[in-house]
Design a protein around this motif. Structure first.
Motif, PDB file in Angstrom:
ATOM      1  N   ALA A   1       0.618  -1.233   0.134  1.00 21.88           N
ATOM      2  CA  ALA A   1       0.104  -0.084  -0.127  1.00 21.88           C
ATOM      3  C   ALA A   1       0.826   1.280  -0.041  1.00 21.88           C
ATOM      4  CB  ALA A   1      -0.918   0.110   1.180  1.00 21.88           C
TER       5      ALA A   1
ATOM      6  N   ASP B   1      -0.657  -1.304  -4.118  1.00 28.75           N
ATOM      7  CA  ASP B   1      -1.841  -0.905  -4.078  1.00 28.75           C
ATOM      8  C   ASP B   1      -1.907   0.789  -4.075  1.00 28.75           C
ATOM      9  OD1 ASP B   1      -4.974  -1.338  -3.286  1.00 28.75           O
ATOM     10  OD2 ASP B   1      -4.175  -0.137  -1.431  1.00 28.75           O
TER      11      ASP B   1
ATOM     12  N   ARG C   1     -14.933  -3.811  -4.611  1.00 30.12           N
ATOM     13  CA  ARG C   1     -14.902  -3.747  -3.186  1.00 30.12           C
ATOM     14  C   ARG C   1     -16.021  -3.915  -2.292  1.00 30.12           C
ATOM     15  NH1 ARG C   1     -11.246   0.888   0.235  1.00 30.12           N
ATOM     16  NH2 ARG C   1     -11.334   0.088   2.205  1.00 30.12           N
TER      17      ARG C   1
ATOM     18  N   HIS D   1     -12.800  -7.846  -3.225  1.00 32.06           N
ATOM     19  CA  HIS D   1     -11.818  -7.315  -2.434  1.00 32.06           C
ATOM     20  C   HIS D   1     -12.606  -6.830  -1.092  1.00 32.06           C
ATOM     21  CE1 HIS D   1     -10.348  -3.435  -0.991  1.00 32.06           C
ATOM     22  NE2 HIS D   1      -8.911  -3.823  -1.115  1.00 32.06           N
TER      23      HIS D   1
ATOM     24  N   HIS E   1     -11.207  -4.491   2.576  1.00 30.74           N
ATOM     25  CA  HIS E   1     -10.155  -3.945   3.468  1.00 30.74           C
ATOM     26  C   HIS E   1     -10.856  -3.552   4.539  1.00 30.74           C
ATOM     27  CE1 HIS E   1      -6.832  -1.864   5.050  1.00 30.74           C
ATOM     28  NE2 HIS E   1      -7.489  -0.793   4.890  1.00 30.74           N
TER      29      HIS E   1
ATOM     30  N   SER F   1      -7.321  -0.861   9.851  1.00 33.08           N
ATOM     31  CA  SER F   1      -5.937  -1.524  10.203  1.00 33.08           C
ATOM     32  C   SER F   1      -5.977  -2.190  11.654  1.00 33.08           C
ATOM     33  CB  SER F   1      -5.161  -0.085  10.659  1.00 33.08           C
ATOM     34  OG  SER F   1      -4.576   0.463   9.149  1.00 33.08           O
TER      35      SER F   1
ATOM     36  N   SER G   1      -5.748  -5.475   4.204  1.00 32.40           N
ATOM     37  CA  SER G   1      -4.732  -5.547   4.853  1.00 32.40           C
ATOM     38  C   SER G   1      -5.312  -5.218   6.345  1.00 32.40           C
ATOM     39  CB  SER G   1      -4.022  -4.418   4.730  1.00 32.40           C
ATOM     40  OG  SER G   1      -2.574  -4.215   5.578  1.00 32.40           O
ATOM     41  N   GLY G   2      -4.401  -4.732   7.100  1.00 34.88           N
ATOM     42  CA  GLY G   2      -4.722  -4.589   8.601  1.00 34.88           C
ATOM     43  C   GLY G   2      -3.774  -5.267   9.568  1.00 34.88           C
TER      44      GLY G   2
ATOM     45  N   LYS H   1       1.466  -0.638   6.686  1.00 32.22           N
ATOM     46  CA  LYS H   1       2.192  -0.721   8.012  1.00 32.22           C
ATOM     47  C   LYS H   1       2.962  -2.001   8.150  1.00 32.22           C
ATOM     48  CE  LYS H   1      -0.558   1.263  11.005  1.00 32.22           C
ATOM     49  NZ  LYS H   1      -1.937   1.181  11.828  1.00 32.22           N
TER      50      LYS H   1
ATOM     51  N   TYR I   1       2.769   5.842   7.304  1.00 33.01           N
ATOM     52  CA  TYR I   1       1.881   6.979   7.770  1.00 33.01           C
ATOM     53  C   TYR I   1       2.876   8.135   8.341  1.00 33.01           C
ATOM     54  CZ  TYR I   1      -0.918   3.494   6.162  1.00 33.01           C
ATOM     55  OH  TYR I   1      -1.751   2.626   5.434  1.00 33.01           O
TER      56      TYR I   1
HETATM   57  C1  PLP Z   1      -4.553   2.007   3.727  1.00 30.14           C
HETATM   58  C2  PLP Z   1      -4.940   1.028   3.087  1.00 30.14           C
HETATM   59  C3  PLP Z   1      -4.224  -0.439   3.050  1.00 30.14           C
HETATM   60  C4  PLP Z   1      -3.157  -0.615   4.041  1.00 30.14           C
HETATM   61  O1  PLP Z   1      -3.548  -0.391   5.332  1.00 30.14           O
HETATM   62  P1  PLP Z   1      -2.306  -0.922   6.543  1.00 30.14           P
HETATM   63  O2  PLP Z   1      -3.057  -0.959   7.739  1.00 30.14           O
HETATM   64  O3  PLP Z   1      -1.256   0.102   6.313  1.00 30.14           O
HETATM   65  O4  PLP Z   1      -1.588  -2.398   6.235  1.00 30.14           O
HETATM   66  C5  PLP Z   1      -4.489  -1.249   2.336  1.00 30.14           C
HETATM   67  N1  PLP Z   1      -5.752  -1.191   1.574  1.00 30.14           N
HETATM   68  C6  PLP Z   1      -6.313  -0.042   1.342  1.00 30.14           C
HETATM   69  C7  PLP Z   1      -7.384  -0.270   0.376  1.00 30.14           C
HETATM   70  C8  PLP Z   1      -6.038   0.901   2.125  1.00 30.14           C
HETATM   71  O5  PLP Z   1      -6.734   1.835   2.110  1.00 30.14           O
END
Ligand code: PLP
Length: 400
Positions: A47, A68, A133, A180, A182, A185, A217-218, A262, A356
């Motif tokens: 990312a 990404d 998404r 997808h 997400h 985090s 992610s996360g 991250k 970040y």
């Molecule tokens: C910010 C973001 C990520 C990355 O998240 P992290 O917590 O830094 O791993 C992944 N996918 C999308 C769509 C994001 O906006």
């Protein structure tokens, strides 16, 4: 990286200074890759928004990562760093149809997160495959600002709107090549994430032309000794097994994709500052440093915790300090921190300063943004110059 190496780089390049350890970035990438060695087709899309210096992107490209991106500018940075368009996925939120079309013309993968643009894009470009998404409405993250899967989140298309998506796909004859999610985090609980994954599988089975499923992610990284972190090895083995089962059911071997930011760069980053003033008040000892939330906003914005160490006097007696910046409003990096005794002129280093941090830096108070260094093979290489007065004035027009 050793404190002595960081102190040496601070001497050489001045402060405030961001330093990134290339080995740590690589080892995190390889660790995630290994955790998923149970699946045949894995794609890790870094990312970009976490840390977007083009030399960092090139490093990740060289070890096989994709990226990404969330803006057309990040797409251009990726291309500049040498990524092939097909290694780039564009996952914006709330951008215009024109921006999505520009990305698509560059040949990058498109990820759409709302019904309106899905319908417009599908009608105009039925032959261009898109990823969709989904918002599974599962709270996976810790902090509400960075948790994006909940019911009133602006991200993704709600799972309750799947029938609507299917209608658009049927009407426009568009090809959906990916699904997808997400969820935000800081995944603390693997079971919660696997629960969200089940929702994604239920969604995915309804689309017949998939090539990949992207789990976003996360991954939670540790910020101090003993801090909790996502057990990526356990997560990898459990999700891989489940994913392989799903592919059997689906009747095709799909690619499993992730987009960590991250996890890849947080711990690789160090932010070094110099202490300008030690101010003793009746209740507190302040260490005032040559930077502020203009350069590292996470503590003020997210209440994030960054370890702070005195690398000029690492063996000094521990004392309590509040470490504050030079911005003319509340600007606290850490209160009541136990740090080896600080003298004016000492270097303090902030840990977990890879993700970040620089990307959120600004010129507030008309300060220059710091230089960035990539540390590899025992040497620090400048990858972004410190700004100058010329940079501050660029594009400003004096009328009088
Ligand atoms: C910010 C973001 C990520 C990355 O998240 P992290 O917590 O830094 O791993 C992944 N996918 C999308 C769509 C994001 O906006």
């Amino acid at each position: 990286m050793k404190n002595s190496e960081l102190a040496f780089l601070a001497q050489e390049f001045g402060t405030p200074l961001y330093v990134y350890d290339a080995e740590k970035i690589k080892s995190q990438y390889l660790r995630l890759q290994k955790a998923f060695d149970g699946v045949n087709k894995l794609r890790i899309n870094y990312a970009v928004k976490a840390l977007s210096n083009i030399s960092i992107l090139a490093l990740l490209k060289n070890i096989g990562a994709g990226i990404d991106t969330v803006s057309i500018q990040e797409v251009h940075l990726g291309l500049k760093a040498g990524f092939a368009p097909e290694k780039i996925i564009f996952t914006p939120n709330g951008v215009s149809i024109e921006e999505i079309e520009s990305a698509s013309e560059l040949g990058v993968k498109i990820n759409i997160d709302n019904l309106s643009l899905l319908e417009q894009f599908g009608s105009k470009h039925p032959k261009t495959p898109v990823c969709i998404r989904i918002n599974p409405h599962v709270m996976a993250g810790g902090n509400r600002n960075i948790s994006v899967g909940h019911i009133d989140s602006k991200f993704g298309i709600s799972i309750h709107q799947i029938p609507h998506i299917l209608r658009i796909v049927e009407n426009t004859k568009m090809q959906v090549n990916g699904i997808h999610m997400h969820t935000g985090s800081d995944i603390l609980d693997i079971d919660v994430f696997l629960h969200a994954s089940e929702i994604l599988f239920k969604t995915a089975i309804q689309f017949k032309e998939l090539e990949f499923i992207d789990f976003g992610s996360g991954f939670k990284v540790p910020y101090f000794d003993g801090d909790i972190e996502t057990d990526v090895e356990e997560f990898g083995s459990r999700l891989s097994e489940r994913f392989n089962l799903f592919c059997k059911e689906y009747g095709k071997e799909l690619t499993i994709a992730f987009e960590p930011g991250k996890f890849i760069v947080s711990e690789a980053g160090f932010f070094i500052s110099k202490v300008n003033v030690i101010k003793q008040t009746t209740s507190t000892v302040f260490a005032q440093i040559d930077t502020g939330f203009n350069h590292l906003i996470r503590p003020m914005m997210y209440d994030s915790y960054h370890r702070i160490e005195n690398i000029s006097n690492p063996n000094g007696r521990n004392r309590f300090y509040s470490v504050v910046g030079y911005i003319c409003e509340t600007d606290t990096f850490g209160s009541n921190r136990k740090i080896a005794e600080i003298s004016e002129g000492d270097y303090l280093v902030f840990k977990n300063a890879g993700a970040y941090c620089f990307t959120m830096a600004s010129n507030y108070n008309s300060r220059f943004r710091p230089a960035e260094i990539l540390y590899k093979e025992g040497k620090g290489v400048l990858i972004k110059k410190r700004e100058t007065m010329e940079d501050l004035l660029r594009n400003q027009i004096l009328i009088d």
